[in-house]
Design a protein around this motif. Structure first.
Motif, PDB file in Angstrom:
ATOM      1  N   SER A 113      -6.716 -35.354  -8.807  1.00  0.00           N
ATOM      2  CA  SER A 113      -7.793 -35.231  -7.825  1.00  0.00           C
ATOM      3  C   SER A 113      -7.870 -36.430  -6.879  1.00  0.00           C
ATOM      4  N   TYR A 114      -7.130 -37.489  -7.167  1.00  0.00           N
ATOM      5  CA  TYR A 114      -7.142 -38.658  -6.285  1.00  0.00           C
ATOM      6  C   TYR A 114      -6.304 -38.430  -5.025  1.00  0.00           C
ATOM      7  N   SER A 115      -5.505 -37.386  -5.020  1.00  0.00           N
ATOM      8  CA  SER A 115      -4.651 -37.127  -3.857  1.00  0.00           C
ATOM      9  C   SER A 115      -5.490 -36.929  -2.603  1.00  0.00           C
ATOM     10  N   TYR A 162      -6.669 -41.911   2.359  1.00  0.00           N
ATOM     11  CA  TYR A 162      -7.695 -42.929   2.210  1.00  0.00           C
ATOM     12  C   TYR A 162      -7.815 -43.722   3.508  1.00  0.00           C
ATOM     13  N   LEU A 206     -16.453 -43.480  -0.610  1.00  0.00           N
ATOM     14  CA  LEU A 206     -16.068 -44.005  -1.912  1.00  0.00           C
ATOM     15  C   LEU A 206     -16.769 -45.324  -2.216  1.00  0.00           C
ATOM     16  N   ARG A 248     -12.238 -41.131   1.336  1.00  0.00           N
ATOM     17  CA  ARG A 248     -11.088 -40.277   1.009  1.00  0.00           C
ATOM     18  C   ARG A 248     -11.278 -38.932   1.702  1.00  0.00           C
ATOM     19  N   LEU A 306      -7.050 -48.164  -7.376  1.00  0.00           N
ATOM     20  CA  LEU A 306      -7.121 -46.859  -8.035  1.00  0.00           C
ATOM     21  C   LEU A 306      -6.372 -46.982  -9.354  1.00  0.00           C
ATOM     22  N   SER A 314      -4.580 -43.039 -12.188  1.00  0.00           N
ATOM     23  CA  SER A 314      -4.781 -42.001 -11.171  1.00  0.00           C
ATOM     24  C   SER A 314      -4.758 -40.591 -11.764  1.00  0.00           C
ATOM     25  N   GLN A 315      -5.561 -39.753 -11.141  1.00  0.00           N
ATOM     26  CA  GLN A 315      -5.631 -38.336 -11.525  1.00  0.00           C
ATOM     27  C   GLN A 315      -5.168 -37.492 -10.336  1.00  0.00           C
ATOM     28  N   LYS A 361     -15.705 -45.343 -10.885  1.00  0.00           N
ATOM     29  CA  LYS A 361     -14.283 -45.331 -11.217  1.00  0.00           C
ATOM     30  C   LYS A 361     -13.416 -45.936 -10.128  1.00  0.00           C
ATOM     31  N   ILE A 362     -14.039 -46.351  -9.049  1.00  0.00           N
ATOM     32  CA  ILE A 362     -13.286 -46.946  -7.959  1.00  0.00           C
ATOM     33  C   ILE A 362     -13.705 -48.409  -7.869  1.00  0.00           C
TER      34      ILE A 362
END
Lengths: 114, 113
Positions: free
Chosen positions: B81-83, B86, B45, B35, B75, B78-79, B59-60
């Motif tokens: 922070s995942y933005s 990828y 990741l 990411r 995913l 999603s949070q 978490k992945i």
């Protein structure tokens, strides 16, 4: 935290100048890579190395050259910079043959040729 | 040789799930997932190796179909922070290409509140 360093972080240079982008890692990794990435775009592999005295060209043709005289050091050189070389250059390293592990990236060098 | 990623972009609300796909026309040793956030270097990741071994974050999750040379990154919940973008990277088997890590064009993920 990854121990791979690139210098300089930012470089503005005139057309025709010779430049060397430095990349060093202290993890003893055999594999090292150079990628070229325009802002928001994909990562293009331009050079890679399996170890000392090993260098190969990547998928994207590049006018740059590389050397691998020491395990920890993988500099990239442009003999005569041109505006088309303006881009970000990312160096990465990973463990050697037979051990498929993640690649660690340096923070990159953002090159602007004017 | 470049792996193909899909979708090119996805927009999620916080808590929603997403799947990013990666496929190759060549036999693969491994698939990597990274990411990258704007202005930063790519961050590891997950790596999936032939034979089923996986190494990555808790978490992945991801899958690797060796026969089809396809991988998917999952995913969940999603949070914000995942933005980021990828990238899947592939190491191919055999010949001079073994060991060089080639990345797909990337999938831009945006998670909205």
């Amino acid at each position: 935290e990854a121990d791979i360093y690139q210098t300089p972080r930012y470089l503005v240079i005139g057309t025709g100048k010779k430049i060397t982008l430095e990349c060093s890692q202290t993890m003893g990794h055999d594999k090292m890579y150079w990628y070229q990435q325009d802002p928001g775009m994909e990562l293009h592999l331009i050079h890679y190395s399996y170890g000392v005295n090993s260098t190969e060209k990547g998928d994207l043709s590049s006018e740059s050259t590389v050397s691998r005289i020491r395990t920890e050091h993988f500099p990239l050189t442009l003999e005569s910079a041109r505006p088309s070389h303006t881009s970000q250059y990312l160096c990465a390293s990973s463990e050697g043959q037979g051990r498929n592990t993640e690649a660690f990236f340096g923070q990159g060098t953002r090159l602007t040729v004017v | 040789q470049q792996p193909v990623q899909s979708p090119q972009a996805v927009i999620l609300r916080e808590g929603e799930d997403a799947v990013i796909n990666c496929s190759s026309s060549k036999a693969l040793y491994s698939v990597h997932w990274y990411r990258q956030k704007h202005g930063e270097a790519p961050v590891f990741l997950m790596i999936l190796l032939k034979g089923g071994e996986q190494k990555g974050h808790e978490k992945i999750s991801a899958s690797f179909n060796e026969k089809k040379q396809q991988s998917s990154l999952y995913l969940t919940a999603s949070q914000l922070s995942y933005s980021g973008t990828y990238f899947c990277g592939t190491e191919m088997r055999g010949g001079g290409s073994q060991g060089n890590l080639i990345f797909g064009k990337g999938t831009k993920l945006s998670v909205k509140p």
